[in-house]
Design a protein around this motif. Structure first.
Motif, PDB file in Angstrom:
ATOM      1  N   ARG A  40      41.859  18.377  30.527  1.00 18.35           N
ATOM      2  CA  ARG A  40      42.156  18.533  32.000  1.00 18.35           C
ATOM      3  C   ARG A  40      41.091  19.463  32.482  1.00 18.35           C
ATOM      4  NH1 ARG A  40      46.442  16.201  33.735  1.00 18.35           N
ATOM      5  NH2 ARG A  40      47.987  15.272  32.600  1.00 18.35           N
ATOM      6  N   ILE A  41      40.793  19.251  33.740  1.00 22.17           N
ATOM      7  CA  ILE A  41      39.696  19.865  34.520  1.00 22.17           C
ATOM      8  C   ILE A  41      40.445  21.210  35.398  1.00 22.17           C
ATOM      9  CG2 ILE A  41      37.745  20.113  36.175  1.00 22.17           C
ATOM     10  CD1 ILE A  41      37.372  18.445  33.618  1.00 22.17           C
ATOM     11  N   ARG A  42      40.687  22.173  34.356  1.00 22.07           N
ATOM     12  CA  ARG A  42      41.496  23.404  34.881  1.00 22.07           C
ATOM     13  C   ARG A  42      40.564  24.403  35.611  1.00 22.07           C
ATOM     14  NH1 ARG A  42      46.852  23.368  32.842  1.00 22.07           N
ATOM     15  NH2 ARG A  42      46.853  21.852  30.834  1.00 22.07           N
ATOM     16  N   LYS A  43      41.034  25.218  36.732  1.00 20.30           N
ATOM     17  CA  LYS A  43      40.346  26.255  37.532  1.00 20.30           C
ATOM     18  C   LYS A  43      41.216  27.091  37.707  1.00 20.30           C
ATOM     19  CE  LYS A  43      36.712  23.399  39.247  1.00 20.30           C
ATOM     20  NZ  LYS A  43      37.054  21.897  38.928  1.00 20.30           N
ATOM     21  N   VAL A  44      40.911  28.489  37.301  1.00 17.84           N
ATOM     22  CA  VAL A  44      41.786  29.609  37.682  1.00 17.84           C
ATOM     23  C   VAL A  44      41.082  30.308  38.601  1.00 17.84           C
ATOM     24  CG1 VAL A  44      43.316  31.397  37.116  1.00 17.84           C
ATOM     25  CG2 VAL A  44      43.500  29.054  35.901  1.00 17.84           C
ATOM     26  N   VAL A  45      41.659  30.906  39.721  1.00 19.72           N
ATOM     27  CA  VAL A  45      41.001  31.890  40.638  1.00 19.72           C
ATOM     28  C   VAL A  45      41.650  33.304  40.695  1.00 19.72           C
ATOM     29  CG1 VAL A  45      40.210  32.364  42.849  1.00 19.72           C
ATOM     30  CG2 VAL A  45      40.089  30.238  42.356  1.00 19.72           C
ATOM     31  N   ARG A  46      41.003  34.298  40.391  1.00 20.35           N
ATOM     32  CA  ARG A  46      41.605  35.527  40.072  1.00 20.35           C
ATOM     33  C   ARG A  46      40.885  36.640  41.087  1.00 20.35           C
ATOM     34  NH1 ARG A  46      43.802  36.472  33.703  1.00 20.35           N
ATOM     35  NH2 ARG A  46      45.188  34.627  33.881  1.00 20.35           N
ATOM     36  N   ARG A  47      41.386  37.810  41.500  1.00 24.56           N
ATOM     37  CA  ARG A  47      40.841  38.352  42.498  1.00 24.56           C
ATOM     38  C   ARG A  47      40.339  39.943  41.673  1.00 24.56           C
ATOM     39  NH1 ARG A  47      46.439  38.392  43.963  1.00 24.56           N
ATOM     40  NH2 ARG A  47      47.368  40.580  44.057  1.00 24.56           N
ATOM     41  N   ALA A  48      39.396  40.563  42.214  1.00 22.57           N
ATOM     42  CA  ALA A  48      39.155  42.008  41.537  1.00 22.57           C
ATOM     43  C   ALA A  48      38.574  42.911  42.845  1.00 22.57           C
ATOM     44  CB  ALA A  48      38.033  41.830  40.683  1.00 22.57           C
ATOM     45  N   ARG A  49      38.657  43.963  42.703  1.00 20.46           N
ATOM     46  CA  ARG A  49      38.425  44.909  43.650  1.00 20.46           C
ATOM     47  C   ARG A  49      37.691  46.275  42.859  1.00 20.46           C
ATOM     48  NH1 ARG A  49      43.835  45.213  45.022  1.00 20.46           N
ATOM     49  NH2 ARG A  49      43.162  44.165  46.727  1.00 20.46           N
ATOM     50  N   GLY A  50      36.584  47.163  43.287  1.00 20.99           N
ATOM     51  CA  GLY A  50      36.197  48.268  42.758  1.00 20.99           C
ATOM     52  C   GLY A  50      35.871  47.940  41.276  1.00 20.99           C
ATOM     53  N   ALA A  51      36.191  48.800  40.411  1.00 20.72           N
ATOM     54  CA  ALA A  51      36.017  48.959  39.038  1.00 20.72           C
ATOM     55  C   ALA A  51      36.257  47.640  38.722  1.00 20.72           C
ATOM     56  CB  ALA A  51      36.600  50.186  38.349  1.00 20.72           C
ATOM     57  N   GLU A  52      37.281  47.102  38.803  1.00 18.95           N
ATOM     58  CA  GLU A  52      37.327  45.769  38.446  1.00 18.95           C
ATOM     59  C   GLU A  52      36.475  44.664  38.627  1.00 18.95           C
ATOM     60  OE1 GLU A  52      41.150  44.856  40.066  1.00 18.95           O
ATOM     61  OE2 GLU A  52      42.375  45.624  38.257  1.00 18.95           O
ATOM     62  N   TRP A  53      35.981  44.838  39.590  1.00 17.53           N
ATOM     63  CA  TRP A  53      35.117  43.809  40.365  1.00 17.53           C
ATOM     64  C   TRP A  53      33.576  44.200  39.322  1.00 17.53           C
ATOM     65  CZ3 TRP A  53      33.774  39.132  41.991  1.00 17.53           C
ATOM     66  CH2 TRP A  53      32.417  38.947  42.300  1.00 17.53           C
ATOM     67  N   ARG A  54      33.295  45.234  39.221  1.00 19.14           N
ATOM     68  CA  ARG A  54      32.151  45.837  38.694  1.00 19.14           C
ATOM     69  C   ARG A  54      31.989  45.342  37.016  1.00 19.14           C
ATOM     70  NH1 ARG A  54      32.878  50.045  42.185  1.00 19.14           N
ATOM     71  NH2 ARG A  54      33.728  51.215  40.558  1.00 19.14           N
ATOM     72  N   LYS A  55      33.563  45.408  36.627  1.00  9.88           N
ATOM     73  CA  LYS A  55      33.254  44.908  35.112  1.00  9.88           C
ATOM     74  C   LYS A  55      33.365  43.568  35.081  1.00  9.88           C
ATOM     75  CE  LYS A  55      36.165  48.936  33.589  1.00  9.88           C
ATOM     76  NZ  LYS A  55      37.474  49.337  33.291  1.00  9.88           N
ATOM     77  N   ALA A  56      34.009  42.872  35.867  1.00 11.73           N
ATOM     78  CA  ALA A  56      33.940  41.321  35.874  1.00 11.73           C
ATOM     79  C   ALA A  56      32.617  40.689  36.219  1.00 11.73           C
ATOM     80  CB  ALA A  56      35.171  40.852  37.034  1.00 11.73           C
ATOM     81  N   ALA A  57      31.703  41.434  36.939  1.00 13.53           N
ATOM     82  CA  ALA A  57      30.497  41.233  37.530  1.00 13.53           C
ATOM     83  C   ALA A  57      29.514  41.290  36.448  1.00 13.53           C
ATOM     84  CB  ALA A  57      29.985  41.750  38.689  1.00 13.53           C
ATOM     85  N   ALA A  58      29.850  42.125  35.301  1.00 13.02           N
ATOM     86  CA  ALA A  58      29.129  42.416  34.183  1.00 13.02           C
ATOM     87  C   ALA A  58      29.071  41.411  33.251  1.00 13.02           C
ATOM     88  CB  ALA A  58      29.352  43.650  33.465  1.00 13.02           C
ATOM     89  N   LEU A  59      30.010  40.612  33.166  1.00 14.63           N
ATOM     90  CA  LEU A  59      30.127  39.381  32.168  1.00 14.63           C
ATOM     91  C   LEU A  59      29.190  38.215  32.394  1.00 14.63           C
ATOM     92  CD1 LEU A  59      34.261  39.243  31.902  1.00 14.63           C
ATOM     93  CD2 LEU A  59      32.555  40.599  30.178  1.00 14.63           C
ATOM     94  N   ASP A  60      28.896  37.188  31.417  1.00 12.66           N
ATOM     95  CA  ASP A  60      28.089  36.169  31.588  1.00 12.66           C
ATOM     96  C   ASP A  60      28.588  35.387  32.602  1.00 12.66           C
ATOM     97  OD1 ASP A  60      25.847  35.354  31.118  1.00 12.66           O
ATOM     98  OD2 ASP A  60      26.599  34.009  29.239  1.00 12.66           O
ATOM     99  N   GLY A  61      27.879  34.997  33.792  1.00 14.33           N
ATOM    100  CA  GLY A  61      28.235  34.229  34.775  1.00 14.33           C
ATOM    101  C   GLY A  61      27.479  34.299  35.880  1.00 14.33           C
ATOM    102  N   ILE A  62      27.849  33.622  36.991  1.00  9.29           N
ATOM    103  CA  ILE A  62      26.987  33.534  38.249  1.00  9.29           C
ATOM    104  C   ILE A  62      27.907  34.083  39.332  1.00  9.29           C
ATOM    105  CG2 ILE A  62      25.684  32.014  39.721  1.00  9.29           C
ATOM    106  CD1 ILE A  62      25.674  30.041  37.492  1.00  9.29           C
TER     107      ILE A  62
END
Length: 246
Positions: A79-101
């Motif tokens: 099944r073509i599943r997509k999940v959207v989560r939210r991040a701010r501050g340090a959480e966003w910086r950590k998320a942005a460091a993972l492999d992605g676009i």
């Protein structure tokens, strides 16, 4: 959305529901950058999420022998599943460091990642909030640009911003699957322009009987099963054919 078993990540699924449900299940993660003091506009977040999905579908790492290609195939085999989560501050910086676009809109930033198993979230993303994300448009959004595709929302539904972002991503993916390589290239080279808007009741009834791509949610979260978004092609980019009527 009910899609499964793609022979390649750039192609639509071909097998039926039984094969889709029996295959290992994967999810495409998207993370919205959401600071308390400066949230993005809702419509911009929806459009940015849709472009993020198109960006990863067309990225060279997702195609052929690319490093994400097997994950993309595995995801589309189920099944073509997509999940959207939210991040701010340090959480966003950590998320942005993972492999992605990271894809940026007018006020929104959305980072999309290669698919992962349903129970295989990296710790930097697993702790992010998935529910309760809602946004507003501080000013009325601009009218949809008819030169590019429009992702029309079902006017009878109320969905959170996160849920609607995922649905817009589904619709963009269905539109992508309908296109020739030449049409895909033209859309990609233009930066994937698209619009998201809520259809009128009359227009919605026309859309869901038109033969155009329509997302039909499986009803796992927030809403009952049924149609959520319809994709209508543009006059210049992403042409989508309506079914012939008697």
């Amino acid at each position: 959305m009910t899609s499964n078993d793609a022979p390649a990540p750039e192609s639509p699924p071909v097998n039926g529901p039984a094969g889709r449900d029996q295959a290992p299940q994967f999810v495409l993660p998207l993370v919205l950058h959401l600071e308390k003091t400066d949230p993005p506009a809702r419509t911009d977040a929806l459009e940015t999420a849709a472009r993020a999905v198109l960006t990863i579908l067309s990225d060279e790492r997702s195609l052929g022998d690319g490093v994400w290609a097997q994950a993309m195939r595995d995801w589309q085999d189920a099944r073509i599943r997509k999940v959207v989560r939210r991040a701010r501050g340090a959480e966003w910086r950590k998320a942005a460091a993972l492999d992605g676009i990271t894809v940026t809109g007018g006020s929104a930033e959305v980072r999309v990642y290669p698919p992962i198993p349903l129970d295989g979230w990296p710790k930097e993303l697993a702790k992010l909030q998935v529910s309760g994300t809602d946004l507003d448009d501080p000013e009325p959004p601009a009218a949809p640009d008819p030169q590019g595709p429009v992702l029309w929302l079902n006017p009878e539904l109320e969905m959170s911003a996160g849920k609607t972002m995922a649905q817009a991503g589904h619709a963009a993916q269905l539109a992508w699957w309908e296109l020739s390589e030449t049409e895909r290239t033209a859309w990609q080279e233009s930066g994937f322009p698209l619009s998201v808007a809520t259809a009128s009741s009359d227009h919605w009834r026309d859309l869901i009987t038109s033969g155009l791509p329509v997302v039909r949610d499986a009803g796992f979260t927030e809403i009952a099963p049924g149609p959520t978004v319809a994709a209508e092609g543009g006059s210049r980019l992403c042409p989508l054919q309506r079914a012939r009527r008697p």
